[in-house]
Design a protein around this motif. Structure first.
Motif, PDB file in Angstrom:
ATOM      1  N   TYR A  98       0.783  -1.003  -0.077  1.00 10.25           N
ATOM      2  CA  TYR A  98       0.138   0.111  -0.138  1.00 10.25           C
ATOM      3  C   TYR A  98       0.946   1.190  -0.201  1.00 10.25           C
ATOM      4  O   TYR A  98       0.508   2.321  -0.768  1.00 10.25           O
ATOM      5  CB  TYR A  98      -0.924   0.006   1.035  1.00 10.25           C
ATOM      6  N   LEU A 103       2.134   2.805  -6.699  1.00 12.83           N
ATOM      7  CA  LEU A 103       0.910   2.345  -6.396  1.00 12.83           C
ATOM      8  C   LEU A 103      -0.016   2.815  -7.723  1.00 12.83           C
ATOM      9  O   LEU A 103      -0.294   4.050  -7.781  1.00 12.83           O
ATOM     10  CB  LEU A 103       0.168   2.336  -5.149  1.00 12.83           C
ATOM     11  N   SER A 105      -3.912   3.176  -9.623  1.00 16.48           N
ATOM     12  CA  SER A 105      -5.248   3.002  -9.325  1.00 16.48           C
ATOM     13  C   SER A 105      -5.852   1.712  -9.357  1.00 16.48           C
ATOM     14  O   SER A 105      -6.709   1.365  -8.381  1.00 16.48           O
ATOM     15  CB  SER A 105      -6.236   4.153  -9.647  1.00 16.48           C
ATOM     16  N   ASP A 107      -4.550  -1.012  -8.796  1.00 17.17           N
ATOM     17  CA  ASP A 107      -4.276  -2.169  -7.737  1.00 17.17           C
ATOM     18  C   ASP A 107      -5.144  -1.742  -6.229  1.00 17.17           C
ATOM     19  O   ASP A 107      -5.270  -2.787  -5.734  1.00 17.17           O
ATOM     20  CB  ASP A 107      -2.729  -1.694  -7.359  1.00 17.17           C
ATOM     21  N   LEU A 108      -5.609  -0.644  -6.165  1.00 14.75           N
ATOM     22  CA  LEU A 108      -6.670  -0.324  -5.157  1.00 14.75           C
ATOM     23  C   LEU A 108      -7.832  -1.277  -5.377  1.00 14.75           C
ATOM     24  O   LEU A 108      -8.417  -1.831  -4.305  1.00 14.75           O
ATOM     25  CB  LEU A 108      -7.093   1.049  -5.319  1.00 14.75           C
ATOM     26  N   LYS A 109      -7.965  -1.632  -6.690  1.00 13.47           N
ATOM     27  CA  LYS A 109      -9.457  -2.468  -6.796  1.00 13.47           C
ATOM     28  C   LYS A 109      -9.270  -3.837  -6.640  1.00 13.47           C
ATOM     29  O   LYS A 109     -10.015  -4.793  -6.335  1.00 13.47           O
ATOM     30  CB  LYS A 109      -9.962  -2.195  -8.106  1.00 13.47           C
ATOM     31  N   VAL A 112      -3.895  -4.880  -2.147  1.00 10.83           N
ATOM     32  CA  VAL A 112      -2.697  -4.368  -1.519  1.00 10.83           C
ATOM     33  C   VAL A 112      -2.201  -5.119  -0.119  1.00 10.83           C
ATOM     34  O   VAL A 112      -3.020  -5.531   0.517  1.00 10.83           O
ATOM     35  CB  VAL A 112      -2.438  -2.900  -1.430  1.00 10.83           C
ATOM     36  N   TYR A 144      -7.086   3.642   2.967  1.00  7.67           N
ATOM     37  CA  TYR A 144      -7.478   3.064   1.782  1.00  7.67           C
ATOM     38  C   TYR A 144      -8.785   2.915   1.372  1.00  7.67           C
ATOM     39  O   TYR A 144      -9.147   3.392   0.149  1.00  7.67           O
ATOM     40  CB  TYR A 144      -6.844   1.653   1.911  1.00  7.67           C
ATOM     41  N   LYS A 147     -10.033   6.127  -0.326  1.00  4.68           N
ATOM     42  CA  LYS A 147      -9.564   6.244  -1.741  1.00  4.68           C
ATOM     43  C   LYS A 147     -10.321   5.219  -2.651  1.00  4.68           C
ATOM     44  O   LYS A 147     -10.622   5.592  -3.883  1.00  4.68           O
ATOM     45  CB  LYS A 147      -7.927   5.756  -1.792  1.00  4.68           C
ATOM     46  N   LEU A 148     -10.650   3.977  -2.338  1.00  5.52           N
ATOM     47  CA  LEU A 148     -11.253   3.171  -2.897  1.00  5.52           C
ATOM     48  C   LEU A 148     -12.763   3.845  -3.230  1.00  5.52           C
ATOM     49  O   LEU A 148     -13.243   3.628  -4.495  1.00  5.52           O
ATOM     50  CB  LEU A 148     -11.472   1.776  -2.557  1.00  5.52           C
ATOM     51  N   ALA A 157     -17.333  -0.010  -3.943  1.00  6.19           N
ATOM     52  CA  ALA A 157     -16.200  -0.445  -2.708  1.00  6.19           C
ATOM     53  C   ALA A 157     -16.644  -1.342  -1.636  1.00  6.19           C
ATOM     54  O   ALA A 157     -15.967  -2.384  -1.260  1.00  6.19           O
ATOM     55  CB  ALA A 157     -15.800   0.996  -2.095  1.00  6.19           C
TER      56      ALA A 157
END
Length: 354
Positions: A98, A103, A105, A107-109, A112, A144, A147-148, A157
């Motif tokens: 993370y 990193l 975007s 990868d946030l989905k 991490v 996190y 952000k998601l 999310a």
């Protein structure tokens, strides 16, 4: 001196995973959108690169077999459990940290890692080596989520979190660095200390659930007394498995099992699964020929008896063929070791997340 011993002993905490050449048959009705990891060095994908701690592995020979041979902070020669799991699930090639400044975007989905080498359930454990404690990892996860939600919206999310696999890997450093090495054993018996570990682990799992996690895999404690570094530090002149350490791990695992069963009944729609690492890893150690290993008492790095993190470096030298070694350094497995373990764990436990 005590600090040096603790740092050396840290190399001794751990937990594992894997994936074999034959792909695991996944249930058709299992939906896993992302994989998240919390805990210690077994699932630290580079978090410690960005904090002031001696527990780092962002230098060769670490990562020599990963993504072009550039060290990333993974405590292995190649891929680690989170990488192998997302690979098996067909999500992506590897799980980034993370804290990785690069990193993406996307990868946030898909997941991490918030894990930090040297962390544990006991808050003192992370403090000893200046690692990121589980409480801070949880705060990073909250950040996190924000952000998601900004990326895909709150509804999507929530869907991702509810259909993701959360890995919690900790506890080995609590024994190796804190209880046995830092002198806590002289102030607290093993029964009360394991009660503390289980209490903190239960609180952490409850917090993850409150934040939307439903599928949570909690790794049990491995036979830490059989890790190369623990053999050296506590196994006597013949470097045998440290019996007291293994007994402590088994004792803790029994309590974890009871606590997780209890939590499962309290948390609606949760799938809490205790992932046994103790027996699969011990089988690799006792029956190495069955898995194609020739050396299970020493790591591939240096002499294999004590080298780990800063002691395993470009001047240490490595074995000729790491596929014959179960351990990469004196306490983390090789990618091959992880692959075999992850394969066994997924085959045994993946249906429990349905």
């Amino acid at each position: 001196m005590l600090h040096n011993i603790m740092v050396i002993s840290y190399f001794v905490s751990f937990m594992l995973f894997v994936g074999c050449e034959s792909k695991v048959q996944l249930p058709k009705n299992l939906v896993v959108k992302a994989v998240f990891a919390f805990g210690d060095s077994i699932v630290d994908q580079g978090s410690n690169n960005h904090i002031a701690t001696v527990v780092k592995s962002n230098f060769l020979p670490y990562g020599k077999d990963f993504n072009g041979g550039i060290p990333t902070g993974r405590f292995c020669n190649g891929k680690t459990p989170p990488d192998l799991i997302v690979e098996e699930l067909g999500i992506k090639e590897f799980v980034p940290a993370y804290l990785d400044p690069n990193l993406k975007s996307e990868d946030l989905k898909t997941g991490v890692s918030f894990a930090s080498g040297g962390s544990g359930y006991d808050p003192l454990t992370a403090t000893i080596v200046s690692a990121i404690p589980l409480s801070t990892q949880l705060n990073q996860f909250k950040e996190y989520i924000g952000k998601l939600e900004g990326l895909v919206g709150k509804e999507e999310a929530n869907y991702i979190l509810g259909n993701s696999l959360f890995l919690v890997v900790a506890g080995s450093d609590d024994f190796a660095n804190t209880y046995f090495t830092a002198g806590v054993r002289f102030k607290q018996d093993i029964n009360s200390y394991t009660d503390l570990m289980v209490e903190k682990a239960s609180e952490f799992v409850q917090e993850l659930y409150n934040l939307g996690a439903r599928k949570i895999g909690i790794f049990g404690i491995p036979p830490i007394g059989c890790l190369p570094s623990q053999r050296t530090l506590a196994g006597g002149l013949d470097r045998g498995c440290a019996k007291e350490y293994n007994e402590a791990a088994q004792f803790a695992n029994e309590k974890f099992s009871t606590a997780i069963d209890s939590l499962s009944k309290e948390l609606p729609q949760s799938k809490l699964v205790l992932l046994d690492i103790y027996n699969p890893l011990l089988d690799l150690i006792v029956n190495p020929q069955k898995y194609g290993f020739e050396e299970v008492e020493r790591g591939c790095c240096g002499t294999g008896t004590i080298e780990v993190v800063v002691l395993c470096n470009k001047f240490s030298g490595t074995c000729e063929d790491d596929t014959k070694y179960l351990f990469w350094d004196s306490y983390h497995p090789t990618e091959k070791g992880y692959r075999i373990l992850v394969d066994q764990i997924l085959k045994k436990s993946i249906n429990n997340f349905l």
